[in-house]
Scaffold this motif. Structure first.
Motif, short mmCIF file in Angstrom:
data_model
loop_
_atom_site.label_atom_id
_atom_site.label_comp_id
_atom_site.label_asym_id
_atom_site.label_seq_id
_atom_site.Cartn_x
_atom_site.Cartn_y
_atom_site.Cartn_z
N ARG A 41 0.84 -1.20 0.00
CA ARG A 41 0.00 0.00 0.00
C ARG A 41 0.88 1.25 0.00
N PRO A 42 0.39 2.30 -0.62
CA PRO A 42 1.19 3.52 -0.68
C PRO A 42 1.38 4.21 0.68
N ASP A 43 0.50 3.93 1.66
CA ASP A 43 0.67 4.58 2.96
C ASP A 43 1.52 3.74 3.92
N CYS A 44 2.10 2.65 3.42
CA CYS A 44 2.91 1.78 4.27
C CYS A 44 4.32 1.65 3.71
N GLY A 45 5.31 1.79 4.58
CA GLY A 45 6.70 1.62 4.15
C GLY A 45 7.29 0.30 4.59
N ALA A 46 6.47 -0.56 5.22
CA ALA A 46 7.00 -1.84 5.72
C ALA A 46 5.95 -2.92 5.57
N VAL A 47 6.36 -4.04 5.03
CA VAL A 47 5.49 -5.21 4.99
C VAL A 47 6.28 -6.38 5.58
N ALA A 48 5.85 -6.84 6.75
CA ALA A 48 6.54 -7.96 7.40
C ALA A 48 5.76 -9.23 7.13
N THR A 49 6.49 -10.28 6.80
CA THR A 49 5.85 -11.56 6.48
C THR A 49 6.42 -12.64 7.38
N PHE A 50 5.54 -13.43 7.95
CA PHE A 50 5.97 -14.65 8.63
C PHE A 50 5.33 -15.82 7.91
N ILE A 51 6.15 -16.81 7.55
CA ILE A 51 5.63 -18.01 6.90
C ILE A 51 6.01 -19.21 7.75
N GLY A 52 5.00 -19.93 8.22
CA GLY A 52 5.25 -21.17 8.94
C GLY A 52 5.27 -22.32 7.95
N THR A 53 6.33 -23.11 7.99
CA THR A 53 6.41 -24.26 7.07
C THR A 53 6.53 -25.54 7.88
N THR A 54 6.09 -26.62 7.29
CA THR A 54 6.13 -27.89 8.01
C THR A 54 7.55 -28.42 8.04
N ARG A 55 7.94 -28.89 9.21
CA ARG A 55 9.34 -29.28 9.45
C ARG A 55 9.47 -30.80 9.47
N GLU A 56 10.52 -31.25 8.80
CA GLU A 56 10.80 -32.68 8.83
C GLU A 56 11.34 -33.05 10.20
N ASP A 57 10.86 -34.13 10.74
CA ASP A 57 11.36 -34.58 12.02
C ASP A 57 11.69 -36.06 11.88
N ALA A 58 12.65 -36.52 12.62
CA ALA A 58 13.04 -37.92 12.53
C ALA A 58 13.59 -38.40 13.86
N THR A 59 13.29 -39.62 14.20
CA THR A 59 13.93 -40.25 15.35
C THR A 59 14.55 -41.54 14.82
N GLU A 60 15.13 -42.32 15.70
CA GLU A 60 15.72 -43.57 15.25
C GLU A 60 14.68 -44.45 14.58
N GLY A 61 14.88 -44.69 13.30
CA GLY A 61 14.03 -45.66 12.61
C GLY A 61 12.67 -45.15 12.15
N ALA A 62 12.36 -43.86 12.38
CA ALA A 62 11.07 -43.34 11.92
C ALA A 62 11.22 -41.89 11.51
N ARG A 63 10.38 -41.44 10.58
CA ARG A 63 10.44 -40.05 10.17
C ARG A 63 9.03 -39.56 9.82
N VAL A 64 8.86 -38.24 9.89
CA VAL A 64 7.58 -37.64 9.52
C VAL A 64 7.43 -37.68 8.00
N GLU A 65 6.26 -38.11 7.54
CA GLU A 65 6.02 -38.18 6.09
C GLU A 65 5.22 -36.98 5.59
N TYR A 66 4.25 -36.53 6.37
CA TYR A 66 3.50 -35.32 6.04
C TYR A 66 2.71 -34.89 7.27
N LEU A 67 2.11 -33.71 7.20
CA LEU A 67 1.26 -33.24 8.30
C LEU A 67 -0.16 -33.08 7.81
N GLU A 68 -1.08 -33.19 8.76
CA GLU A 68 -2.48 -33.00 8.40
C GLU A 68 -3.12 -32.08 9.42
N TYR A 69 -3.74 -31.00 8.91
CA TYR A 69 -4.35 -29.99 9.77
C TYR A 69 -5.85 -30.08 9.71
N GLU A 70 -6.51 -29.86 10.86
CA GLU A 70 -7.96 -29.69 10.85
C GLU A 70 -8.34 -28.47 11.67
#
Lengths: 88, 160
Positions: free
Chosen positions: B33-62
């Motif tokens: 916008r012309p009346d704003c000199g700053a646009v801050a963005t936060f993007i949350g992304t899904t993080r891969e996690d892993a433990t011994e012998g298992a790992r996250v394949e995807y996330l599901e939100y409700e």
């Protein structure tokens, strides 16, 4: 919605882990006139004992706004059982 | 995508819960916008996690809708009361989200950067406190509801 003996139906929605533990996502419960969320919770855990261990972590909403256990529930209300939120 | 526009006086804001990939560039550039000199963005992304012998394949939100939509808009109003910001956009994705993909995009436009940074931080913290949205990590060995530790993974079952 009107039941026998002065009891009425409240619609209960369960989400996330609570739906898992109960094995149900939506149900109707008959509640007495003047019943509170606490009364409804007792009824619910009687029917779905798997919910009991989650009790301290859950929040409740009545008609889509957070509510405490002393909140009265009325016929036709929508009650939601909300596990700790984890959006983002 | 289904957009829900909310237009409080003089501000143009966007609060939405959508299924399917977030079009991040459009969400951000829509806040310029012309009346704003700053646009801050936060993007949350899904993080891969892993433990011994298992790992996250995807996330599901409700989400519990429309309460979740209303709570997003409430956060927008809280921000408008606290900072001089001219536009707040919060778009949260639900359904299945692959690893490394955006799950939430927050954009705050303000005349000055201090307010934009602070308000975007506030928005994500409040989302994690009050917006009825839940995520389930689906691992190679079962799933777990984040925050409740309930699920079918061996570790989650042990807690039951």
């Amino acid at each position: 919605m009107s039941g026998m003996n002065g009891t009425r139906a409240v619609r209960v929605l369960l989400f996330g882990a609570a739906a898992d533990q109960a094995g149900a996502r939506e149900l109707e419960l008959q509640v007495r006139d003047g019943a509170t969320l606490g009364d409804l919770w007792n009824e619910l855990t009687g029917r779905y004992p798997g919910l009991t261990p989650m009790g301290d972590t859950l929040a409740f909403a009545v008609n889509q706004e957070y509510a405490g256990m002393e909140r009265r529930v009325s016929p036709g209300d929508e009650v939601a059982i909300l596990p700790p939120v984890s959006g983002g | 995508m289904r957009w829900r526009y909310c237009r409080p006086s003089r501000e143009v804001s966007l609060f939405a819960i959508v299924e399917g990939p977030l079009v991040v560039g459009e969400i951000i550039s829509g806040a310029f916008r012309p009346d704003c000199g700053a646009v801050a963005t936060f993007i949350g992304t899904t993080r891969e996690d892993a433990t011994e012998g298992a790992r996250v394949e995807y996330l599901e939100y409700e989400a519990y809708r429309p309460m979740a939509d209303r709570k997003l808009a409430e956060i927008g109003r809280e921000i408008a009361e606290r900072w001089d910001v001219r536009e707040v956009r919060i778009v949260h994705r639900i359904g299945r989200v692959g690893l490394g993909e955006p799950s939430v995009v927050i954009v705050v436009a303000a005349p000055r950067r201090g307010a934009a940074f602070e308000a975007s931080r506030y928005a994500i913290e409040r989302i994690k406190q009050v917006v009825p949205i839940w995520k389930r990590e689906v691992w190679s060995d079962g799933y777990v509801w984040v925050g409740s530790q309930v699920g079918t993974r061996p570790a989650a079952r042990a807690l039951r």
